[in-house]
Write an enzyme that holds these catalytic residues in place. Structure first.
Site, PDB file in Angstrom:
ATOM      1  N   TYR A 191      -7.198   1.833  -4.141  1.00 34.15           N
ATOM      2  CA  TYR A 191      -6.730   2.339  -2.836  1.00 34.15           C
ATOM      3  C   TYR A 191      -6.352   3.805  -2.994  1.00 34.15           C
ATOM      4  CZ  TYR A 191      -3.442   3.214   1.009  1.00 34.15           C
ATOM      5  OH  TYR A 191      -2.797   3.755   2.081  1.00 34.15           O
ATOM      6  N   GLU A 225      -7.572   7.432   4.796  1.00 32.73           N
ATOM      7  CA  GLU A 225      -7.329   6.308   3.888  1.00 32.73           C
ATOM      8  C   GLU A 225      -8.641   5.677   3.454  1.00 32.73           C
ATOM      9  OE1 GLU A 225      -4.100   3.041   4.559  1.00 32.73           O
ATOM     10  OE2 GLU A 225      -6.026   2.145   5.097  1.00 32.73           O
TER      11      GLU A 225
END
Ligand code: GDP
Ligand code: MN
Length: 380
Positions: A101, A190
């Protein structure tokens, strides 16, 4: 403004962040054609402005163009957290060895951009942050110093990424993500998951990209990405007329001038036992055309049973607002009961103008609470 995954990936690509090749499709036939062109196993992905698509069944692998068409058929029209799927992104499927991530967002407290990187990607990042905070590496970027490669290295080490080849690729991606964040005036970029393939290639498998609305004028190409069909018709009309409009779910339409007054009007409606259907903020203006536009937008909402018109006039003048109201009622076929509360500059003149007009759907009240009670009563 939130971008769809495929739009965010287009920006990623522009800034040099590796993504898979893909096509947009709006029908099963287009999905089949896209899969044929891509010529590999593909993944069919629902394009909606919400997360958790995988869990909701909005992401499916397809081994053949026919299978891609079948998945498209099943996913189009699906409701994912209240968002109806009207578009798909068909991309070359990736083999996944690991899911990481990576994100960059604004830390308003620190007034700095904040990077977060963890090897525990693919799942809810809030979960990682709550349960294993030590696994989530963070890095603030000083806007004056700018972004330095050594900072990215520190972030990568802190996240525990040890493979030198991965480190090298992620270093480049972190730098490019910062370029995209600054270059597009983003509030959030993101990548979840950032994957490592069995061959060791690192790439962005998903994208969540939010651009600062106030900076859109600098980026006409991004502003154009806004999907107007994703908004209800009144919100579209409000946007076109630059009126601030928010849809709620009660029965009293609210029109006020200034965010603070509008917010307290919502509270007073609740205090009077009602629920707001929506609200429009006239801002500091209140010219006739502004009132016409706002009244049209509010009354177009079928849930509205009565309208509360709450004006506290400073620079705005109540007589002008009153004339605007009458003009709006002449131009449109608004038959809703409208309760008016005027205070401030020329309030008396404004009330007089409305009284002289003798419209039976206009009700003037002296205080905000009385006006709210009346509006709630008339909405019954
Ligand atoms: P989200 O659920 O809305 O966050 O959508 P994502 O794009 O992040 O996809 C969710 C999950 O689907 C990923 O974490 C992967 O596990 C899986 N997935 C997505 N694309 C592919 C792909 O190309 N190949 C494989 N094997 N899995 C994929
Ligand atoms: Mn995701």
């Amino acid at each position: 403004m939130d971008l769809y995954e495929y739009q965010g990936k287009e920006l990623f690509k522009r800034f040099g962040i590796p993504v898979s090749e893909g096509r947009v499709a709006a029908t099963p036939d287009e999905a089949r054609a896209a899969a044929e062109e891509l010529g590999t196993q593909v993944v069919v992905k629902a394009q909606v402005l919400t997360g958790g698509r995988g869990k909701a069944g909005g992401i499916k692998l397809a081994d053949s163009p026919d299978e891609a068409a079948q998945h498209a058929e099943a996913i189009l029209g699906m409701d994912i957290n209240g968002h109806v799927v009207r578009k798909l992104w068909i991309e070359q499927a990736s083999d996944i060895e690991r899911e990481y991530y990576l994100s960059v967002t604004f830390d308003r407290g620190e007034k700095k951009a904040l990077f977060m990187l963890t090897k525990e990607g693919g799942i809810d990042i809030e979960e990682v942050a709550a349960e294993r905070p030590e696994a989530l590496a963070r890095l603030h970027v000083d806007p004056l110093e700018g972004f330095q490669p050594y900072q990215a290295r520190r972030l990568i080490y802190a996240a525990g990424i040890e493979d030198p080849d991965e480190q090298k690729q992620i270093l480049t991606i972190v730098q490019k993500l910062y370029d995209a964040f600054v270059g597009a005036d983003a509030m959030l970029c993101e990548i979840n998951p950032l994957i490592v393939t069995p061959e060791g290639q690192v790439k962005a498998l998903d994208s969540k990209f939010t651009v600062d609305d106030s900076a859109l004028y600098k980026h006409p190409d991004i502003a154009e990405m806004r999907d107007l069909e994703a908004y209800p018709p009144e919100e579209r009309a409000a946007r076109e007329k630059s009126v601030t409009y928010v849809k709620l779910d009660g029965e009293v339409g609210i029109l006020g001038n200034g965010a603070g007054l509008v917010m307290s009007t919502l509270d007073v409606i609740a205090l009077a036992g009602g629920k707001p259907a929506n609200f429009c903020d006239l801002g500091g203006g209140g010219d006739a055309q502004g009132v016409v536009d706002a009244l049209e937008i509010i009354s177009a909402d079928p849930q509205v049973k009565s309208i509360l018109f709450n004006i506290f006039a400073g620079i705005t003048r109540c007589d002008i607002v009153a004339r605007g109201m009458l003009q709006a009622l002449d131009q449109t076929k608004i038959a809703h009961p409208i309760v008016v509360r005027f205070d401030g500059t020329n309030a008396e003149e404004g009330r007089q103008i409305l009284e002289d007009a003798g419209r039976d759907n206009i009700h003037v009240e002296a205080t905000m609470l009385d006006a709210a009670r009346r509006a709630v009563e008339l909405a019954q």
